[in-house]
Scaffold this motif. Structure first.
Motif, short mmCIF file in Angstrom:
data_model
loop_
_atom_site.label_atom_id
_atom_site.label_comp_id
_atom_site.label_asym_id
_atom_site.label_seq_id
_atom_site.Cartn_x
_atom_site.Cartn_y
_atom_site.Cartn_z
N ASP A 32 20.62 -11.43 -32.82
CA ASP A 32 21.54 -10.38 -33.24
C ASP A 32 22.86 -10.40 -32.49
OD1 ASP A 32 20.10 -9.14 -35.28
OD2 ASP A 32 18.92 -7.95 -33.87
N LYS A 33 23.87 -9.80 -33.11
CA LYS A 33 25.19 -9.66 -32.52
C LYS A 33 25.31 -8.27 -31.90
CE LYS A 33 30.11 -9.96 -33.72
NZ LYS A 33 31.09 -10.17 -34.81
N TYR A 34 25.93 -8.23 -30.71
CA TYR A 34 26.04 -6.97 -29.99
C TYR A 34 26.75 -5.90 -30.81
CZ TYR A 34 26.98 -3.72 -26.16
OH TYR A 34 27.04 -2.61 -25.37
N GLY A 35 27.81 -6.28 -31.50
CA GLY A 35 28.56 -5.30 -32.28
C GLY A 35 27.73 -4.62 -33.35
N ASP A 36 26.80 -5.37 -33.95
CA ASP A 36 25.92 -4.79 -34.98
C ASP A 36 24.93 -3.80 -34.35
OD1 ASP A 36 27.18 -6.36 -36.88
OD2 ASP A 36 25.72 -8.00 -36.69
N ILE A 37 24.45 -4.14 -33.14
CA ILE A 37 23.55 -3.24 -32.42
C ILE A 37 24.29 -1.96 -32.04
CG2 ILE A 37 22.16 -2.99 -30.32
CD1 ILE A 37 21.75 -6.06 -30.43
N LYS A 38 25.51 -2.12 -31.55
CA LYS A 38 26.33 -0.96 -31.16
C LYS A 38 26.56 -0.03 -32.35
CE LYS A 38 30.89 0.21 -29.25
NZ LYS A 38 30.51 0.96 -28.04
N GLN A 39 26.79 -0.60 -33.53
CA GLN A 39 27.05 0.24 -34.69
C GLN A 39 25.84 1.09 -35.05
OE1 GLN A 39 30.17 0.60 -36.18
NE2 GLN A 39 29.03 2.38 -36.93
N LYS A 40 24.64 0.52 -34.90
CA LYS A 40 23.41 1.30 -35.17
C LYS A 40 23.33 2.48 -34.21
CE LYS A 40 20.45 -2.43 -36.95
NZ LYS A 40 21.31 -3.60 -36.72
N ALA A 41 23.61 2.22 -32.94
CA ALA A 41 23.55 3.29 -31.94
C ALA A 41 24.60 4.36 -32.21
CB ALA A 41 23.71 2.72 -30.54
N LEU A 42 25.80 3.93 -32.60
CA LEU A 42 26.87 4.89 -32.89
C LEU A 42 26.56 5.74 -34.12
CD1 LEU A 42 30.13 2.84 -32.20
CD2 LEU A 42 29.23 4.75 -30.87
N ASN A 43 25.93 5.13 -35.11
CA ASN A 43 25.56 5.90 -36.30
C ASN A 43 24.66 7.07 -35.92
OD1 ASN A 43 26.99 4.16 -37.94
ND2 ASN A 43 25.21 2.96 -38.54
N TYR A 44 23.84 6.86 -34.89
CA TYR A 44 22.96 7.93 -34.42
C TYR A 44 23.70 8.92 -33.53
CZ TYR A 44 19.42 10.27 -31.57
OH TYR A 44 18.67 11.20 -30.92
N SER A 45 24.45 8.42 -32.56
CA SER A 45 25.06 9.31 -31.57
C SER A 45 26.23 10.10 -32.13
CB SER A 45 25.51 8.52 -30.34
OG SER A 45 26.46 7.53 -30.69
N ASN A 46 26.75 9.69 -33.29
CA ASN A 46 27.84 10.45 -33.91
C ASN A 46 27.33 11.57 -34.80
OD1 ASN A 46 29.97 9.11 -32.69
ND2 ASN A 46 30.09 7.56 -34.28
N LEU A 47 26.01 11.65 -34.97
CA LEU A 47 25.43 12.71 -35.78
C LEU A 47 25.44 14.02 -34.99
CD1 LEU A 47 22.32 10.92 -37.29
CD2 LEU A 47 24.43 11.51 -38.49
N ARG A 48 25.64 15.13 -35.68
CA ARG A 48 25.53 16.45 -35.06
C ARG A 48 24.07 16.85 -34.99
NH1 ARG A 48 29.50 20.31 -35.33
NH2 ARG A 48 27.82 21.73 -34.80
#
Length: 469
Positions: free
Chosen positions: A453-469
């Motif tokens: 996997d690519k780090y940027g793709d992993i980061k995007q998954k984490a951001l999709n979660y942490s940007n949720l209210r």
């Protein structure tokens, strides 16, 4: 001693288990989960690809490693205990490649606790002893996963208070800064923790963490950034009487951009009052610096009770530099200044500070946080209650489901073989032959990394979660 000898990367007692399993055992199936009672309701899985690439990939068993391990274990535990024949078989029949299959959820994925995150199973019946031999190494994925989870939860917290106070989110990516390198247990741990933090934020002073994406996650992009900043060795260089002379020197020599100034060398209140006093030399120096394009001054108190000191500093800065209200009625500084709290923080203290700011009429955008030990070394395996357990064994031609069920029911383990399915936004662990798409992917088999996997793709998954209210 040989570096990274896979034969020795385990707990001592596991070296004795190859002759304890029941006769006829051909396969061991084990899994990793975050058990009920974890601090956070979801765990962001991260770090397995690093472990595989550094310790498991390729021909990792050599004759020299077997000989070294045999000699060491003979002295450490006793003669004829080390499984020399088992390791020799892996070397001779598998060219030193580990005959195991590892399946795991995609890194960066937030998974509800009490669900399988990873499974391990041997692919050669003569190596039935290997999956749990590798537990000690593979279970260390708990550390980057826990730090990734902690940073994501802090980002969610910051997101919430930015919203409720009508704040700008321009600085959200930098609201939690990694100060943890000096307090880490090792450079390797700081690299892993630091890269886990960067899944949710972009601020870091842990330079070694910047190497992880390119070296282990196929990504040459730079994901962490910092600013020019002082420390007490700088601010106390001329003693108490020369404190302001020294800050003039710092401001005169600062480059364009953000300048972070530690203010508690002697008396933070005096420092802030003088900084905001119209017509004072210090006030003029700060205002001149702020005239520069994109320049900003961040004041860092580094001692005292976090909540009360934060509110005191915000009020003093407002008196000196002015503030206005957001559309939701919370104060924001008029000038491009801010406050940084970076002493003794953890998730609960960040929450307390943000709550107190809201209660005192302050917008969350006025502050950023720095976390060191709380990020790198205050988490442990029990923060998210990570456990690696055997749940099925194949012997005498059939599978046998096994489990533990101690009096402490929170430590009851799962039984059987599993897959991980998704119901709406939640995950659920079901039997391997149950209905639904399996979110466990085969990432490693017989010495080969199958998903890179690519780090940027992993980061995007984490951001999709942490940007949720």
């Amino acid at each position: 001693m040989i570096k990274n000898n896979i034969c020795l990367l385990t707990d001592s007692y596991k070296v004795t288990h190859h002759y304890f399993y029941p006769k006829g055992t051909e396969k061991i199936y084990s899994y990793l989960e975050s058990r009920v009672g974890a601090e956070f309701n979801k765990t962001i899985f991260y770090g397995l690809q690093y472990i595989i690439k550094k310790y498991l990939e390729g021909s990792v068993v050599t004759q020299e490693k077997i000989d070294e391990a045999d000699k060491l274990i003979s002295s450490h535990i006793g003669p004829d205990i080390f499984n020399r024949d088992g390791w020799q078989y892996i070397l001779d029949e598998h060219d030193g490649r580990l005959p195991v299959e590892i399946k795991a959820v995609a890194e960066g994925t937030p998974v509800d606790v009490s669900n399988v995150l990873m499974t391990v199973e041997n692919t050669d019946k003569k190596s039935y002893w290997l999956p749990n031999y590798l537990e000690s190494l593979l279970l260390q994925v708990w550390y980057p996963s826990t730090v990734a989870t902690l940073s994501a939860e802090v980002r969610k917290l910051c997101n919430f208070y930015l919203d409720v106070t009508g704040s700008s989110k321009d600085n959200l990516d930098f609201m939690l800064h990694d100060f943890g390198y000096r307090g880490a247990t090792s450079t390797e741990s700081s690299m892993l923790a630091g890269s886990a933090h960067l899944l949710s934020f972009s601020g870091t002073d842990t330079i070694p963490a910047l190497t992880i994406p390119e070296n282990y996650y196929n990504d040459s992009e730079l994901y962490g950034f910092s600013v020019q900043a002082t420390e007490h060795s700088v601010m106390t260089s001329l003693g108490p009487e020369g404190e302001f002379s020294q800050i003039f020197n710092v401001i005169d020599n600062a480059k364009e951009g953000i300048l972070s100034i530690v203010i508690d060398s002697y008396n933070y209140r005096n420092f802030l009052i003088e900084s905001g006093s119209s017509g004072s030399e210090l006030n003029e120096a700060i205002l001149n610096f702020l005239d520069g394009e994109n320049n900003k001054v961040v004041f860092r108190p580094d001692s005292g009770e976090p909540v009360s000191t934060t509110i005191d500093c915000l009020n003093l800065l407002s008196e000196g530099f002015g503030s206005h209200l957001t559309d939701k009625g919370y104060k924001v500084f008029d000038l491009n200044i801010g406050l940084l709290w970076g002493d003794g923080l953890n998730y609960q203290k960040i929450r307390d500070i943000l709550f107190a700011m809201k209660s005192s009429g302050w917008a969350a955008e006025n502050i950023i946080f720095g976390m060191g030990g709380g990020l790198h070394s205050s988490v442990d395996r029990d923060t998210q209650r990570n456990a690696f357990k055997c749940s099925a064994q194949f012997r005498n031609g059939q599978w046998h489901d096994i489990f533990k069920n101690p009096l402490d029911s929170s430590k009851k383990s799962k039984t059987g073989r599993f897959k991980l399915i998704k119901n709406n936004d939640s995950f659920k662990t079901v039997p391997f032959d149950g209905e639904g798409e399996d979110y466990l992917r085969t990432v490693f088999r017989n010495g080969e990394l199958l998903i890179d996997d690519k780090y940027g793709d992993i980061k995007q998954k984490a951001l999709n979660y942490s940007n949720l209210r």
